[in-house]
Design an enzyme around this catalytic site. Structure first.
Site, PDB file in Angstrom:
ATOM      1  N   SER A  56       0.823  -1.214   0.000  1.00 25.91           N
ATOM      2  CA  SER A  56       0.000   0.000   0.000  1.00 25.91           C
ATOM      3  C   SER A  56       0.858   1.266   0.000  1.00 25.91           C
ATOM      4  O   SER A  56       0.362   2.352   0.285  1.00 25.91           O
ATOM      5  CB  SER A  56      -0.924   0.017   1.223  1.00 25.91           C
ATOM      6  N   GLY A  57       2.146   1.107  -0.281  1.00 25.18           N
ATOM      7  CA  GLY A  57       3.044   2.260  -0.256  1.00 25.18           C
ATOM      8  C   GLY A  57       3.774   2.392   1.059  1.00 25.18           C
ATOM      9  O   GLY A  57       4.155   3.493   1.466  1.00 25.18           O
ATOM     10  N   THR A  58       3.994   1.266   1.744  1.00 26.37           N
ATOM     11  CA  THR A  58       4.613   1.271   3.068  1.00 26.37           C
ATOM     12  C   THR A  58       5.997   1.901   3.059  1.00 26.37           C
ATOM     13  O   THR A  58       6.320   2.725   3.928  1.00 26.37           O
ATOM     14  CB  THR A  58       4.718  -0.165   3.617  1.00 26.37           C
ATOM     15  N   HIS A 111       1.619  -5.068   9.263  1.00 24.48           N
ATOM     16  CA  HIS A 111       0.611  -5.297   8.225  1.00 24.48           C
ATOM     17  C   HIS A 111      -0.616  -5.998   8.809  1.00 24.48           C
ATOM     18  O   HIS A 111      -1.525  -6.369   8.061  1.00 24.48           O
ATOM     19  CB  HIS A 111       1.187  -6.167   7.108  1.00 24.48           C
ATOM     20  N   ARG A 133      -4.410   2.068  -0.256  1.00 22.44           N
ATOM     21  CA  ARG A 133      -4.096   2.316  -1.658  1.00 22.44           C
ATOM     22  C   ARG A 133      -5.195   1.725  -2.535  1.00 22.44           C
ATOM     23  O   ARG A 133      -5.794   0.706  -2.166  1.00 22.44           O
ATOM     24  CB  ARG A 133      -2.756   1.673  -2.017  1.00 22.44           C
ATOM     25  N   SER A 141       0.971  -4.528  -7.724  1.00 26.49           N
ATOM     26  CA  SER A 141       2.232  -4.413  -6.994  1.00 26.49           C
ATOM     27  C   SER A 141       2.487  -5.641  -6.131  1.00 26.49           C
ATOM     28  O   SER A 141       3.618  -6.134  -6.035  1.00 26.49           O
ATOM     29  CB  SER A 141       2.204  -3.152  -6.116  1.00 26.49           C
ATOM     30  N   GLY A 248       5.408   1.960  -7.872  1.00 26.36           N
ATOM     31  CA  GLY A 248       4.923   3.111  -7.128  1.00 26.36           C
ATOM     32  C   GLY A 248       3.971   3.994  -7.909  1.00 26.36           C
ATOM     33  O   GLY A 248       3.405   4.932  -7.364  1.00 26.36           O
TER      34      GLY A 248
END
Length: 284
Positions: A56-58, A111, A133, A141, A248
């Protein structure tokens, strides 16, 4: 959008064996036997927790949070192993015992679904930053991640992987439940709910939100400098050279979803998210 994708036989056995069921949620093997200890993990009021469903863009969020909270320079962050500065609660390394001994203020990632996080977090004992996200980009991803990680042994097609996602058959359980559970707690005083797409659409507002939530006081010039540094981090994260598959990017899903897959996904999304007022930008 792609028009077709060949179906190939799946090899689920080894992939399936990587996970175990815990209260109806599929979790990675390294969580086995320590969920009770995680639930009772001692939380400190000064802790800052970053929680996401995987992919999720961690990585980007942790760098932005570190920059805002520590006042670090992007070049400095690029030279350090930031994962060592922000351990993942449930991972084997560095382990719960070492995380317990870290000096305050601790920055900790996880997570895990909201219900499985330390019980003290549910009582407002420390700050929790959650990032969601849009699920179409996320599943692409996540697929690329599984393909690149030798230990996951995933050799199926994207179509198969996407079906697993829609049917809640991936690690950390249902994305739909994960994100809705945190959305229900978005008004809690210790929770900040963010969206990955806002980093691309309105980074200034997100940096302001983070600074305010973390109690970081800064004047207009300092805020502008912070935002510029965060822009650099976002650009680096989404650079095609740094990430060969461009994981990304926003709108990543359009390169791999077929028309029929997109229609099926939209139907499942409507069924599972229909009663939730959380919305996402699938196009920017």
């Amino acid at each position: 959008m792609a028009e077709s994708e060949a179906e190939t036989p799946s090899t689920p056995g080894e992939f399936e064996s990587k996970y175990f069921e815990f209260h109806g949620v599929r979790l990675p093997p390294f969580c086995r036997g320590k969920m009770e200890e995680i639930a009772n993990f001692p939380v400190r009021p000064s802790d800052v927790w970053i929680v996401t469903y995987p992919k999720s863009g961690t990585s980007l969020l942790q760098e932005v949070v570190y920059l805002v909270s520590q006042g670090a320079d992007p070049d400095e962050i690029g030279l350090m192993n930031i994962d060592e500065q922000l351990p993942v609660l449930e991972y084997p390394q560095p382990g719960l015992d070492i995380i317990k001994e870290l000096t305050s203020p601790r920055l900790i990632k996880s997570h895990l679904p909201y219900r499985f996080l330390p019980s003290d977090l549910h009582n407002g004992e420390s700050k929790v930053i959650y990032m969601a996200r849009n699920p179409k980009d996320l599943v692409v991803s996540y697929y690329q991640f599984h393909r690149s990680l030798r230990t996951m042994s995933y050799r199926g097609t994207f179509q198969e992987f996407c079906r697993r996602f829609m049917n809640d058959k991936l690690g950390y359980g249902s994305w739909f439940e994960h994100v809705q559970e945190f959305w229900e707690h978005r008004m809690d005083s210790n929770v900040l709910f963010l969206k990955y797409e806002d980093m691309h659409r309105d980074l200034v507002t997100m940096v302001e939100q983070l600074a305010r939530f973390l109690g970081v006081s800064c004047d207009k010039a300092q805020l502008e400098s912070l935002t510029e540094h965060c822009h650099q981090l976002v650009d680096q994260c989404c650079n095609a050279e740094a990430l060969p598959v461009g994981r990304g990017r926003v709108g990543l899903w359009k390169d791999i979803f077929t028309v029929s897959m997109n229609e099926k996904f939209d139907l499942v999304y409507k069924q599972k998210m229909g009663k939730c007022d959380l919305t996402f930008d699938f196009y920017l």
